[in-house]
Every structure is written in structure tokens, then in C-alpha cells.
Scaffold this motif. Sequence first.
Motif, PDB file in Angstrom:
ATOM      1  N   ALA A  85     -39.335 -42.323   5.475  1.00  0.00           N
ATOM      2  CA  ALA A  85     -39.177 -40.881   5.284  1.00  0.00           C
ATOM      3  C   ALA A  85     -39.854 -40.439   3.994  1.00  0.00           C
ATOM      4  CB  ALA A  85     -37.706 -40.502   5.272  1.00  0.00           C
ATOM      5  N   SER A  86     -39.673 -41.202   2.947  1.00  0.00           N
ATOM      6  CA  SER A  86     -40.284 -40.865   1.665  1.00  0.00           C
ATOM      7  C   SER A  86     -41.811 -40.871   1.773  1.00  0.00           C
ATOM      8  CB  SER A  86     -39.824 -41.862   0.605  1.00  0.00           C
ATOM      9  OG  SER A  86     -40.426 -41.590  -0.625  1.00  0.00           O
ATOM     10  N   ALA A  87     -42.346 -41.892   2.417  1.00  0.00           N
ATOM     11  CA  ALA A  87     -43.807 -41.984   2.564  1.00  0.00           C
ATOM     12  C   ALA A  87     -44.345 -40.833   3.421  1.00  0.00           C
ATOM     13  CB  ALA A  87     -44.177 -43.327   3.188  1.00  0.00           C
ATOM     14  N   LEU A  88     -43.642 -40.498   4.496  1.00  0.00           N
ATOM     15  CA  LEU A  88     -44.092 -39.405   5.366  1.00  0.00           C
ATOM     16  C   LEU A  88     -44.006 -38.054   4.666  1.00  0.00           C
ATOM     17  CD1 LEU A  88     -42.597 -40.587   8.750  1.00  0.00           C
ATOM     18  CD2 LEU A  88     -45.003 -40.115   8.301  1.00  0.00           C
ATOM     19  N   ARG A  89     -42.947 -37.838   3.879  1.00  0.00           N
ATOM     20  CA  ARG A  89     -42.820 -36.577   3.136  1.00  0.00           C
ATOM     21  C   ARG A  89     -43.971 -36.425   2.142  1.00  0.00           C
ATOM     22  NH1 ARG A  89     -37.032 -37.853   2.648  1.00  0.00           N
ATOM     23  NH2 ARG A  89     -37.561 -38.656   0.610  1.00  0.00           N
ATOM     24  N   LYS A  90     -44.312 -37.518   1.466  1.00  0.00           N
ATOM     25  CA  LYS A  90     -45.422 -37.470   0.506  1.00  0.00           C
ATOM     26  C   LYS A  90     -46.751 -37.244   1.211  1.00  0.00           C
ATOM     27  CE  LYS A  90     -43.135 -40.267  -2.949  1.00  0.00           C
ATOM     28  NZ  LYS A  90     -43.059 -41.583  -3.588  1.00  0.00           N
ATOM     29  N   LEU A  91     -46.945 -37.928   2.341  1.00  0.00           N
ATOM     30  CA  LEU A  91     -48.193 -37.790   3.095  1.00  0.00           C
ATOM     31  C   LEU A  91     -48.389 -36.361   3.587  1.00  0.00           C
ATOM     32  CD1 LEU A  91     -50.598 -39.162   4.712  1.00  0.00           C
ATOM     33  CD2 LEU A  91     -48.988 -39.263   6.603  1.00  0.00           C
ATOM     34  N   CYS A  92     -47.319 -35.773   4.121  1.00  0.00           N
ATOM     35  CA  CYS A  92     -47.408 -34.437   4.703  1.00  0.00           C
ATOM     36  C   CYS A  92     -47.230 -33.331   3.665  1.00  0.00           C
ATOM     37  CB  CYS A  92     -46.352 -34.276   5.802  1.00  0.00           C
ATOM     38  SG  CYS A  92     -46.548 -35.446   7.163  1.00  0.00           S
ATOM     39  N   GLU A 111     -36.423 -36.326   9.883  1.00  0.00           N
ATOM     40  CA  GLU A 111     -36.785 -34.926  10.093  1.00  0.00           C
ATOM     41  C   GLU A 111     -37.752 -34.500   9.002  1.00  0.00           C
ATOM     42  OE1 GLU A 111     -33.344 -32.446  10.264  1.00  0.00           O
ATOM     43  OE2 GLU A 111     -32.550 -33.420  12.047  1.00  0.00           O
ATOM     44  N   LEU A 112     -38.855 -33.878   9.417  1.00  0.00           N
ATOM     45  CA  LEU A 112     -39.840 -33.342   8.484  1.00  0.00           C
ATOM     46  C   LEU A 112     -39.982 -31.855   8.739  1.00  0.00           C
ATOM     47  CD1 LEU A 112     -42.592 -36.073   8.948  1.00  0.00           C
ATOM     48  CD2 LEU A 112     -40.992 -35.876   7.043  1.00  0.00           C
ATOM     49  N   GLN A 113     -40.081 -31.064   7.696  1.00  0.00           N
ATOM     50  CA  GLN A 113     -40.209 -29.628   7.856  1.00  0.00           C
ATOM     51  C   GLN A 113     -41.588 -29.278   8.400  1.00  0.00           C
ATOM     52  OE1 GLN A 113     -39.375 -28.126   3.952  1.00  0.00           O
ATOM     53  NE2 GLN A 113     -37.171 -28.359   4.182  1.00  0.00           N
ATOM     54  N   GLY A 114     -41.607 -28.375   9.362  1.00  0.00           N
ATOM     55  CA  GLY A 114     -42.863 -27.906   9.942  1.00  0.00           C
ATOM     56  C   GLY A 114     -43.368 -28.815  11.046  1.00  0.00           C
ATOM     57  N   ASP A 115     -44.547 -28.475  11.561  1.00  0.00           N
ATOM     58  CA  ASP A 115     -45.156 -29.253  12.643  1.00  0.00           C
ATOM     59  C   ASP A 115     -46.038 -30.337  12.032  1.00  0.00           C
ATOM     60  OD1 ASP A 115     -46.192 -30.232  14.961  1.00  0.00           O
ATOM     61  OD2 ASP A 115     -47.140 -28.371  15.611  1.00  0.00           O
ATOM     62  N   GLN A 116     -45.515 -31.524  11.893  1.00  0.00           N
ATOM     63  CA  GLN A 116     -46.221 -32.646  11.269  1.00  0.00           C
ATOM     64  C   GLN A 116     -46.450 -33.783  12.261  1.00  0.00           C
ATOM     65  OE1 GLN A 116     -47.181 -31.934   8.258  1.00  0.00           O
ATOM     66  NE2 GLN A 116     -45.882 -30.138   8.084  1.00  0.00           N
ATOM     67  N   ARG A 117     -46.492 -33.441  13.560  1.00  0.00           N
ATOM     68  CA  ARG A 117     -46.561 -34.491  14.584  1.00  0.00           C
ATOM     69  C   ARG A 117     -47.816 -35.347  14.485  1.00  0.00           C
ATOM     70  NH1 ARG A 117     -45.279 -30.803  19.694  1.00  0.00           N
ATOM     71  NH2 ARG A 117     -46.705 -29.529  18.508  1.00  0.00           N
ATOM     72  N   GLU A 118     -48.968 -34.736  14.307  1.00  0.00           N
ATOM     73  CA  GLU A 118     -50.216 -35.505  14.297  1.00  0.00           C
ATOM     74  C   GLU A 118     -50.309 -36.425  13.081  1.00  0.00           C
ATOM     75  OE1 GLU A 118     -52.375 -35.852  16.736  1.00  0.00           O
ATOM     76  OE2 GLU A 118     -51.114 -34.519  17.923  1.00  0.00           O
ATOM     77  N   LYS A 119     -49.946 -35.922  11.905  1.00  0.00           N
ATOM     78  CA  LYS A 119     -49.984 -36.757  10.698  1.00  0.00           C
ATOM     79  C   LYS A 119     -48.999 -37.915  10.819  1.00  0.00           C
ATOM     80  CE  LYS A 119     -51.264 -33.085   7.482  1.00  0.00           C
ATOM     81  NZ  LYS A 119     -50.818 -32.301   6.312  1.00  0.00           N
ATOM     82  N   ALA A 120     -47.799 -37.621  11.309  1.00  0.00           N
ATOM     83  CA  ALA A 120     -46.784 -38.660  11.464  1.00  0.00           C
ATOM     84  C   ALA A 120     -47.234 -39.696  12.493  1.00  0.00           C
ATOM     85  CB  ALA A 120     -45.452 -38.045  11.868  1.00  0.00           C
ATOM     86  N   LYS A 121     -47.854 -39.230  13.564  1.00  0.00           N
ATOM     87  CA  LYS A 121     -48.330 -40.143  14.612  1.00  0.00           C
ATOM     88  C   LYS A 121     -49.376 -41.107  14.048  1.00  0.00           C
ATOM     89  CE  LYS A 121     -50.483 -40.389  19.115  1.00  0.00           C
ATOM     90  NZ  LYS A 121     -51.212 -39.743  20.168  1.00  0.00           N
ATOM     91  N   ARG A 122     -50.352 -40.569  13.321  1.00  0.00           N
ATOM     92  CA  ARG A 122     -51.395 -41.432  12.741  1.00  0.00           C
ATOM     93  C   ARG A 122     -50.788 -42.456  11.788  1.00  0.00           C
ATOM     94  NH1 ARG A 122     -54.581 -36.622  12.358  1.00  0.00           N
ATOM     95  NH2 ARG A 122     -53.815 -36.367  10.246  1.00  0.00           N
ATOM     96  N   TRP A 123     -49.843 -42.026  10.935  1.00  0.00           N
ATOM     97  CA  TRP A 123     -49.240 -42.918   9.950  1.00  0.00           C
ATOM     98  C   TRP A 123     -48.436 -44.027  10.635  1.00  0.00           C
ATOM     99  CZ3 TRP A 123     -44.401 -44.415   8.199  1.00  0.00           C
ATOM    100  CH2 TRP A 123     -44.383 -45.038   6.951  1.00  0.00           C
ATOM    101  N   LEU A 124     -47.650 -43.661  11.647  1.00  0.00           N
ATOM    102  CA  LEU A 124     -46.842 -44.653  12.347  1.00  0.00           C
ATOM    103  C   LEU A 124     -47.708 -45.638  13.133  1.00  0.00           C
ATOM    104  CD1 LEU A 124     -43.945 -42.352  13.522  1.00  0.00           C
ATOM    105  CD2 LEU A 124     -43.730 -44.301  11.970  1.00  0.00           C
ATOM    106  N   GLU A 125     -48.815 -45.155  13.702  1.00  0.00           N
ATOM    107  CA  GLU A 125     -49.720 -46.061  14.410  1.00  0.00           C
ATOM    108  C   GLU A 125     -50.364 -47.052  13.447  1.00  0.00           C
ATOM    109  OE1 GLU A 125     -52.184 -43.255  16.492  1.00  0.00           O
ATOM    110  OE2 GLU A 125     -50.932 -43.370  18.304  1.00  0.00           O
ATOM    111  N   GLN A 126     -50.647 -46.614  12.221  1.00  0.00           N
ATOM    112  CA  GLN A 126     -51.181 -47.528  11.216  1.00  0.00           C
ATOM    113  C   GLN A 126     -50.164 -48.602  10.845  1.00  0.00           C
ATOM    114  OE1 GLN A 126     -52.379 -45.075   7.935  1.00  0.00           O
ATOM    115  NE2 GLN A 126     -54.306 -44.470   8.897  1.00  0.00           N
ATOM    116  N   LYS A 127     -48.878 -48.263  10.946  1.00  0.00           N
ATOM    117  CA  LYS A 127     -47.813 -49.223  10.659  1.00  0.00           C
ATOM    118  C   LYS A 127     -47.559 -50.172  11.831  1.00  0.00           C
ATOM    119  CE  LYS A 127     -46.344 -48.130   6.555  1.00  0.00           C
ATOM    120  NZ  LYS A 127     -46.358 -49.094   5.468  1.00  0.00           N
TER     121      LYS A 127
END
Length: 115
Positions: free
Chosen positions: A71-78, A90-106
Motif C-alpha cells: 500500500a505504501s509503495a502504491l500510494r507513493k507511485l500514484c 484502497e487508493l484514492q481516484g482511478d489508479q487501476r492502470e498504474k496499480a496493474k503495471r506495478w503488481l505485474e512487475q511484482k
Amino acid sequence: MSSLQEQLKNLGFKAPPDESETNAADSTRNNETPDTSVPVRIQRQTKGRKGKGVTVIFELPTQPALLQEYASALRKLCGVGGAVKDDTIELQGDQREKAKRWLEQKGFSVKLAGG
């Protein structure tokens, strides 16, 4: 006159851990690999939020420390706020694409859920 460490110990404070203890804890934490076989679902929700959109990430590993780290890494990324609630992120706003790319890298397989 007793030393500062003795005074703190008498007050109930614990001594800081040795370097070897912290390194051992880090190595055991790194050995906990998340289960990436279950697809992670990312959804945008607005219900009950007065029209404000939130990106919710479901079906992540249920390890609390790992969820907080992700969550911390995703909040910083977005560049947004967010929280860990009920084994979801939960992330504020529509962050689906950024979160998807980050999770796929993981190494997670990711599905965008909902419309």
C-alpha cells in the motif's frame, strides 16, 4: 549514578535490538514469498463514497506487513492517499492502470474487475 540504559530499563523501556537480531528478522521476512497463483482483482468503486472514485485491490496475500508495504509503495507511485482495509488496498481516484503495471512487475497476475 546508574547509566541511562539502566534508568530506562527500570522505567519499563526495552533496550534496542542488536544488529544481528534485526538482520535475522529481515532475512525471515524476505523468505515469506506471496502466493502469486491467485489473480489479483482491481476494481473502481464509487458506492457509499459520495461519488468519489476509489481503486480497490482484492485477493492480495493476507500478510498484514506485506499489505502495508504494498500500500505504501502504491500510494507513493500514484501520488495519492489510500489505506489497507479488510485485506484490501484502497487508493484514492482511478489508479487501476498504474496499480496493474506495478503488481505485474511484482509477479502477480492481475484482472481488472467491473466496468
